[in-house]
Design an enzyme around this catalytic site. Structure first.
Site, PDB file in Angstrom:
ATOM      1  N   LYS A 134       0.834  -1.209   0.000  1.00 34.38           N
ATOM      2  CA  LYS A 134       0.000   0.000   0.000  1.00 34.38           C
ATOM      3  C   LYS A 134       0.864   1.252   0.000  1.00 34.38           C
ATOM      4  O   LYS A 134       0.570   2.225  -0.697  1.00 34.38           O
ATOM      5  CB  LYS A 134      -0.939  -0.016   1.204  1.00 34.38           C
ATOM      6  CG  LYS A 134      -2.039  -1.057   1.079  1.00 34.38           C
ATOM      7  CD  LYS A 134      -2.858  -1.144   2.346  1.00 34.38           C
ATOM      8  CE  LYS A 134      -3.906  -2.249   2.226  1.00 34.38           C
ATOM      9  NZ  LYS A 134      -4.669  -2.421   3.471  1.00 34.38           N
ATOM     10  N   HIS A 185       0.682  -6.898  17.537  1.00 31.89           N
ATOM     11  CA  HIS A 185      -0.519  -7.723  17.626  1.00 31.89           C
ATOM     12  C   HIS A 185      -1.037  -7.720  19.055  1.00 31.89           C
ATOM     13  O   HIS A 185      -0.279  -7.796  20.018  1.00 31.89           O
ATOM     14  CB  HIS A 185      -0.299  -9.147  17.116  1.00 31.89           C
ATOM     15  CG  HIS A 185       1.064  -9.705  17.337  1.00 31.89           C
ATOM     16  ND1 HIS A 185       1.507 -10.166  18.545  1.00 31.89           N
ATOM     17  CD2 HIS A 185       2.092  -9.860  16.484  1.00 31.89           C
ATOM     18  CE1 HIS A 185       2.737 -10.601  18.428  1.00 31.89           C
ATOM     19  NE2 HIS A 185       3.126 -10.416  17.182  1.00 31.89           N
TER      20      HIS A 185
END
Length: 116
Positions: free
Chosen positions: A55, A103
């Site tokens: 991206k 995470h």
């Protein structure tokens, strides 16, 4: 400077690992990366990282940049870094980059900052 981010549910990666096993990992990780990641959360983090890098480069994963064109490593302090394959580097010409992976709460997230 360009920035890319991605978030993935760890359980989604876990389901794919259960369904497809090693073939799932081999689809988007290099052999060196497979050696680095042992936990499902880390695998999800690498998935998010590769998506975030694509991206930031403005092309996504596809004909211009494959999952295997991106190699994620860890430096001596354990922080993630990446480099592109020679062919992909010729196209994207990265001068400097930074990568962060985290995470928690059932999700993995990654942010990539790239200077071309």
């Amino acid at each position: 400077m360009k920035i890319g981010t991605d978030i993935v549910e760890i359980h989604r990666i876990e389901r794919s690992l259960t369904q497809f096993g090693d073939k799932f990992k081999q689809r988007f990780l290099t052999p060196q990366e497979i050696e680095l990641v042992q936990k499902t959360a880390s695998i999800a983090g690498f998935w998010a990282a590769k998506e975030a890098i694509a991206k930031a480069l403005g092309c996504g994963i596809g004909s211009e940049l494959s999952f295997h064109d991106i190699l994620i490593t860890k430096n001596t302090r354990g922080a993630p870094e990446f480099k592109l394959s020679e062919e992909a580097q010729k196209i994207h010409r990265i001068k400097a980059s930074s990568l962060s992976i985290s995470h928690d709460g059932g999700f993995a997230i990654a942010v990539a900052v790239i200077s071309q």
